[in-house]
Enzyme design. Sequence first.
Site, PDB file in Angstrom:
ATOM      1  N   SER A  90       2.699  -6.932   9.537  1.00 21.37           N
ATOM      2  CA  SER A  90       1.541  -6.318   9.928  1.00 21.37           C
ATOM      3  C   SER A  90       0.324  -7.569   9.671  1.00 21.37           C
ATOM      4  O   SER A  90       0.573  -8.397   8.784  1.00 21.37           O
ATOM      5  CB  SER A  90       1.208  -5.023   9.345  1.00 21.37           C
ATOM      6  OG  SER A  90      -0.243  -4.631   9.470  1.00 21.37           O
ATOM      7  N   TYR A 136       1.582   0.262   1.584  1.00 21.44           N
ATOM      8  CA  TYR A 136       1.845  -0.588   2.697  1.00 21.44           C
ATOM      9  C   TYR A 136       1.443  -2.057   2.655  1.00 21.44           C
ATOM     10  O   TYR A 136       2.128  -2.777   3.183  1.00 21.44           O
ATOM     11  CB  TYR A 136       0.830   0.180   3.992  1.00 21.44           C
ATOM     12  CG  TYR A 136       1.097  -0.277   5.282  1.00 21.44           C
ATOM     13  CD1 TYR A 136       2.108   0.378   6.049  1.00 21.44           C
ATOM     14  CD2 TYR A 136       0.383  -1.083   5.966  1.00 21.44           C
ATOM     15  CE1 TYR A 136       2.354   0.019   7.313  1.00 21.44           C
ATOM     16  CE2 TYR A 136       0.538  -1.761   7.212  1.00 21.44           C
ATOM     17  CZ  TYR A 136       1.491  -1.004   7.730  1.00 21.44           C
ATOM     18  OH  TYR A 136       1.753  -1.413   9.397  1.00 21.44           O
TER      19      TYR A 136
HETATM   20  P1  NAD Z   1       6.419   4.586  14.912  1.00 24.50           P
HETATM   21  O1  NAD Z   1       6.016   5.603  14.254  1.00 24.50           O
HETATM   22  O2  NAD Z   1       6.360   4.683  16.540  1.00 24.50           O
HETATM   23  O3  NAD Z   1       7.801   4.054  14.781  1.00 24.50           O
HETATM   24  C1  NAD Z   1       8.361   4.011  13.550  1.00 24.50           C
HETATM   25  C2  NAD Z   1       9.716   3.970  13.511  1.00 24.50           C
HETATM   26  O4  NAD Z   1      10.276   4.008  12.375  1.00 24.50           O
HETATM   27  C3  NAD Z   1      10.440   5.376  14.105  1.00 24.50           C
HETATM   28  O5  NAD Z   1      11.749   5.118  15.015  1.00 24.50           O
HETATM   29  C4  NAD Z   1      10.842   6.163  12.887  1.00 24.50           C
HETATM   30  O6  NAD Z   1      12.016   6.883  13.140  1.00 24.50           O
HETATM   31  C5  NAD Z   1      11.420   4.857  11.958  1.00 24.50           C
HETATM   32  N1  NAD Z   1      11.483   5.303  10.620  1.00 24.50           N
HETATM   33  C6  NAD Z   1      10.283   5.673   9.667  1.00 24.50           C
HETATM   34  N2  NAD Z   1      10.776   6.122   8.566  1.00 24.50           N
HETATM   35  C7  NAD Z   1      11.884   5.748   8.595  1.00 24.50           C
HETATM   36  C8  NAD Z   1      13.016   5.952   7.876  1.00 24.50           C
HETATM   37  N3  NAD Z   1      12.995   6.418   6.325  1.00 24.50           N
HETATM   38  N4  NAD Z   1      14.446   5.807   7.903  1.00 24.50           N
HETATM   39  C9  NAD Z   1      14.718   5.200   9.199  1.00 24.50           C
HETATM   40  N5  NAD Z   1      13.888   5.218  10.158  1.00 24.50           N
HETATM   41  C10 NAD Z   1      12.483   5.400   9.898  1.00 24.50           C
HETATM   42  O7  NAD Z   1       5.599   3.319  14.454  1.00 24.50           O
HETATM   43  P2  NAD Z   1       5.171   1.958  15.125  1.00 24.50           P
HETATM   44  O8  NAD Z   1       3.751   1.843  15.193  1.00 24.50           O
HETATM   45  O9  NAD Z   1       6.023   1.414  16.542  1.00 24.50           O
HETATM   46  O10 NAD Z   1       5.370   0.834  13.907  1.00 24.50           O
HETATM   47  C11 NAD Z   1       6.554   0.227  14.029  1.00 24.50           C
HETATM   48  C12 NAD Z   1       6.267  -0.929  12.950  1.00 24.50           C
HETATM   49  O11 NAD Z   1       5.122  -1.925  13.505  1.00 24.50           O
HETATM   50  C13 NAD Z   1       6.152  -0.685  11.392  1.00 24.50           C
HETATM   51  O12 NAD Z   1       6.750  -1.431  10.700  1.00 24.50           O
HETATM   52  C14 NAD Z   1       4.456  -0.699  11.313  1.00 24.50           C
HETATM   53  O13 NAD Z   1       4.043  -0.953   9.948  1.00 24.50           O
HETATM   54  C15 NAD Z   1       4.392  -2.088  12.172  1.00 24.50           C
HETATM   55  N6  NAD Z   1       2.797  -2.194  12.601  1.00 24.50           N
HETATM   56  C16 NAD Z   1       2.595  -1.045  13.524  1.00 24.50           C
HETATM   57  C17 NAD Z   1       0.894  -1.306  14.051  1.00 24.50           C
HETATM   58  C18 NAD Z   1       0.369  -0.314  14.814  1.00 24.50           C
HETATM   59  O14 NAD Z   1      -0.700  -0.358  15.324  1.00 24.50           O
HETATM   60  N7  NAD Z   1       1.074   0.706  15.449  1.00 24.50           N
HETATM   61  C19 NAD Z   1       0.292  -2.532  13.642  1.00 24.50           C
HETATM   62  C20 NAD Z   1       1.098  -3.336  12.848  1.00 24.50           C
HETATM   63  C21 NAD Z   1       2.333  -3.190  12.335  1.00 24.50           C
END
Ligand code: NAD
Length: 261
Positions: free
Chosen positions: A143, A156
């Site tokens: 991130s 985080y």
């Molecule tokens: P999301 O909530 O849509 O998806 C998260 C996924 O992680 C889901 O499939 C969930 O089931 C899984 N997960 C969470 N906890 C878990 C656990 N204990 N065991 C197994 N699986 C688990 O989130 P997203 O927005 O797609 O984010 C995905 C990644 O991208 C993350 O690492 C997040 O930090 C990073 N990210 C997201 C953004 C954003 O703006 N959405 C920005 C920067 C980085």
Amino acid sequence: CMDKKVALVTGSTSGIGLGVAHGLAQKGCNVIITGFGEEDVIKAIKDEFKEKYQSQCEYIPADLTRASEVERMVRDVKDFFPGGVDILVNNAGFQHVSPVESFPNDKWEALLSVLLTAPFLFIKNILPDMRAKKWGRIVNIASVHGVRASPNKAAYVAAKHGIVGLTKVVALETASSGVTCNAICPGFVDTPILQGQVQTLADKESLSYQEAKGKFLAAYHPSREAVGINELAEFVNFVCSENANQLTGASIVVDGGWTAK
Ligand code: NAD
């Protein structure tokens, strides 16, 4: 060519991970889906992959807060794919927001487990197969918070900075082995969570969706646009391609200019 390479994408039942899984399957990869989700939703994902792509798609559940489940999952992969994983995308994650003085210990532990310890364990247990095949791609979805901080996100930000460091160490240890390891650092991504917040602002201030999005993002992204999930998926495909053989140890921001400020 990524034809029939085995890709394990964590957190692929939703959001960025699901998009990345689609991107890799489109390139001919067999994909292992994992993450939380209702049974019917997971079945629908598997059916869609089967229908759209000529590739194998398997779902293996694991709660990534538990080290034993990560290790069990890597063993389970061999039941479907005896050669093991070729492309590992560490993506699963969640957020908890709280001032550091009142940050709950259990939330700290859980965030560090999912965002940092699980990726470490996946890398540790999968790397021997990649080395044996003299080819592998490890992509850590970090991130902007891997290189910048915001208040109230102690666990985080600490974990995301941690995975940027882990990425560099693994890249050095695997240099010249055919394996690369990189971190991708997105800014705000166009996910339902962001879309909901933008719509709330639009309703509150009687703005169009685009106006509200620009206003919401202006404090962070000079571009005033969010990163598309498809854009990230295409970028992961490039990082996994042969043209990226010399791309390793990098932490690449995809953030509309956020970190250039
Ligand atoms: P999301 O909530 O849509 O998806 C998260 C996924 O992680 C889901 O499939 C969930 O089931 C899984 N997960 C969470 N906890 C878990 C656990 N204990 N065991 C197994 N699986 C688990 O989130 P997203 O927005 O797609 O984010 C995905 C990644 O991208 C993350 O690492 C997040 O930090 C990073 N990210 C997201 C953004 C954003 O703006 N959405 C920005 C920067 C980085």
